[in-house]
Design a protein around this motif. Sequence first.
Motif, short mmCIF file in Angstrom:
data_model
loop_
_atom_site.label_atom_id
_atom_site.label_comp_id
_atom_site.label_asym_id
_atom_site.label_seq_id
_atom_site.Cartn_x
_atom_site.Cartn_y
_atom_site.Cartn_z
N GLN A 93 0.83 -1.20 0.00
CA GLN A 93 0.00 0.00 0.00
C GLN A 93 0.86 1.26 0.00
OE1 GLN A 93 -2.35 -0.90 3.50
NE2 GLN A 93 -4.19 -1.33 2.27
N LYS A 94 1.95 1.24 0.76
CA LYS A 94 2.88 2.37 0.77
C LYS A 94 3.43 2.62 -0.64
CE LYS A 94 4.68 2.47 5.52
NZ LYS A 94 3.74 1.56 6.18
N LYS A 95 3.78 1.55 -1.32
CA LYS A 95 4.32 1.66 -2.67
C LYS A 95 3.29 2.26 -3.62
CE LYS A 95 6.28 -1.16 -6.41
NZ LYS A 95 6.66 -2.54 -6.81
N GLN A 96 2.05 1.77 -3.54
CA GLN A 96 0.99 2.26 -4.42
C GLN A 96 0.64 3.72 -4.12
OE1 GLN A 96 -1.75 -1.14 -3.47
NE2 GLN A 96 -2.07 -1.16 -5.68
N LEU A 97 0.54 4.04 -2.84
CA LEU A 97 0.20 5.41 -2.45
C LEU A 97 1.27 6.40 -2.90
CD1 LEU A 97 -1.12 4.68 1.14
CD2 LEU A 97 -2.45 5.76 -0.69
N THR A 98 2.53 6.03 -2.72
CA THR A 98 3.63 6.91 -3.12
C THR A 98 3.62 7.13 -4.62
OG1 THR A 98 4.99 6.16 -1.26
CG2 THR A 98 6.13 7.21 -3.10
N GLN A 99 3.40 6.07 -5.39
CA GLN A 99 3.39 6.19 -6.84
C GLN A 99 2.23 7.05 -7.32
OE1 GLN A 99 5.57 5.22 -9.22
NE2 GLN A 99 4.22 6.36 -10.62
N GLU A 100 1.05 6.84 -6.75
CA GLU A 100 -0.12 7.60 -7.18
C GLU A 100 -0.03 9.07 -6.74
OE1 GLU A 100 -2.26 6.57 -9.30
OE2 GLU A 100 -1.45 4.52 -9.31
N PHE A 101 0.51 9.32 -5.55
CA PHE A 101 0.68 10.69 -5.08
C PHE A 101 1.69 11.42 -5.96
CE2 PHE A 101 2.07 13.66 -1.47
CZ PHE A 101 1.03 14.53 -1.70
N ARG A 102 2.74 10.71 -6.32
CA ARG A 102 3.75 11.26 -7.22
C ARG A 102 3.13 11.65 -8.56
NH1 ARG A 102 6.58 8.90 -11.35
NH2 ARG A 102 8.78 9.44 -11.66
N THR A 103 2.34 10.75 -9.11
CA THR A 103 1.69 11.02 -10.39
C THR A 103 0.73 12.19 -10.29
OG1 THR A 103 1.83 8.69 -11.03
CG2 THR A 103 0.21 10.04 -12.21
N LEU A 104 0.00 12.25 -9.18
CA LEU A 104 -0.95 13.35 -8.96
C LEU A 104 -0.23 14.70 -8.96
CD1 LEU A 104 -3.80 14.38 -8.21
CD2 LEU A 104 -3.19 13.99 -5.80
N LEU A 105 0.88 14.79 -8.23
CA LEU A 105 1.61 16.05 -8.15
C LEU A 105 2.24 16.42 -9.49
CD1 LEU A 105 3.35 15.76 -4.67
CD2 LEU A 105 1.32 17.08 -5.28
N VAL A 106 2.78 15.43 -10.18
CA VAL A 106 3.41 15.71 -11.48
C VAL A 106 2.39 16.29 -12.45
CG1 VAL A 106 4.40 14.65 -13.54
CG2 VAL A 106 5.24 14.01 -11.29
N ARG A 107 1.24 15.67 -12.56
CA ARG A 107 0.23 16.16 -13.51
C ARG A 107 -0.39 17.47 -13.05
NH1 ARG A 107 -0.59 13.32 -17.77
NH2 ARG A 107 -0.03 11.12 -17.87
N THR A 108 -0.52 17.64 -11.75
CA THR A 108 -1.08 18.90 -11.24
C THR A 108 -0.18 20.07 -11.61
OG1 THR A 108 -2.17 17.82 -9.37
CG2 THR A 108 -1.72 20.17 -9.16
N TYR A 109 1.11 19.94 -11.38
CA TYR A 109 2.02 21.04 -11.64
C TYR A 109 2.39 21.17 -13.10
CZ TYR A 109 2.20 21.49 -6.66
OH TYR A 109 1.83 21.66 -5.36
N ALA A 110 2.34 20.07 -13.83
CA ALA A 110 2.62 20.15 -15.27
C ALA A 110 1.59 21.02 -15.97
CB ALA A 110 2.62 18.75 -15.88
N SER A 111 0.36 20.98 -15.49
CA SER A 111 -0.70 21.76 -16.11
C SER A 111 -0.52 23.26 -15.91
CB SER A 111 -2.06 21.32 -15.55
OG SER A 111 -2.17 21.69 -14.19
N ALA A 112 0.35 23.63 -14.96
CA ALA A 112 0.54 25.05 -14.66
C ALA A 112 1.93 25.58 -15.00
CB ALA A 112 0.26 25.30 -13.18
N LEU A 113 2.83 24.71 -15.38
CA LEU A 113 4.21 25.15 -15.62
C LEU A 113 4.29 26.18 -16.75
CD1 LEU A 113 7.19 24.89 -14.93
CD2 LEU A 113 7.33 22.97 -16.52
N SER A 114 3.40 26.07 -17.72
CA SER A 114 3.43 26.99 -18.86
C SER A 114 2.79 28.34 -18.52
CB SER A 114 2.71 26.38 -20.06
OG SER A 114 1.35 26.12 -19.73
N ALA A 115 2.36 28.53 -17.27
CA ALA A 115 1.64 29.76 -16.89
C ALA A 115 2.57 30.91 -16.51
CB ALA A 115 0.69 29.47 -15.74
N TYR A 116 3.88 30.69 -16.55
CA TYR A 116 4.80 31.76 -16.17
C TYR A 116 4.63 32.97 -17.09
CZ TYR A 116 8.99 34.50 -15.60
OH TYR A 116 9.86 35.54 -15.40
N ARG A 117 4.48 34.15 -16.49
CA ARG A 117 4.29 35.38 -17.26
C ARG A 117 5.10 36.54 -16.64
NH1 ARG A 117 2.81 32.00 -20.00
NH2 ARG A 117 0.90 31.80 -21.24
#
Length: 214
Positions: A93-117
């Motif tokens: 469960q630790k392994k699954q949670l870490t992987q899914e949390f990692r994926t969640l953060l990556v996709r969350t921040y990837a969607s905003a990285l291009s917002a620099y102005r």
Amino acid sequence: MLNSLLRLARHFLLFALAGWAGAAAAQEVLPDVLVKNVTLEVIDIIRKDKDIQAGDQKKVIDLIELKVLPHFNFTSMTGLALGANWPKTTVEQKKQLTQEFRTLLVRTYASALSAYRDQKFDFLPLRLKPTDTDVNVQVRVVQSGAQPVSIDYSMEKTAAGWKVYDVIVAGVSLVANYRTDFANQVREAGIDGLIKILVAKNSSNASSARVEKK
């Protein structure tokens, strides 16, 4: 208010992190120096990369995977986000949670990285003692017509170098915010239920990214 602060975190978190692998490869770099040097370098990349400016999610995710993730301690972040529920989880469960949390953060921040102005960054000096193994690197994001936004990077010194385990935006901890959500979800659906929720959310985010690309 909290949502707006979290959106700001999404906009600026990765700027100070992308590319750290290259910066720290040859020798250990002090955490505040690392943040400053790489932030300025990444901002320059963002300004010049038309694909990122246009919101190319795949290119952003590839950038994150290559240069950002090695400098996050996702196991620590996930454990802190789970709080009292973390010791109750199995190894799998630790392994699954870490992987899914990692994926969640990556996709969350990837969607905003291009917002620099053209925001500016003010890097506050760090008083680091030779014996320190846990520090907060403080940055202020200066925006025209708005109050500066504080971003603190909580970092720990490990055998593999300095790693981020939390980001605090205007006094709001990213990990603590998720801890509240995760605690509610575990209370309602259990650990396995939380894993299913994260898997579903990540799948939905990936689907949305594919639709936007079309």
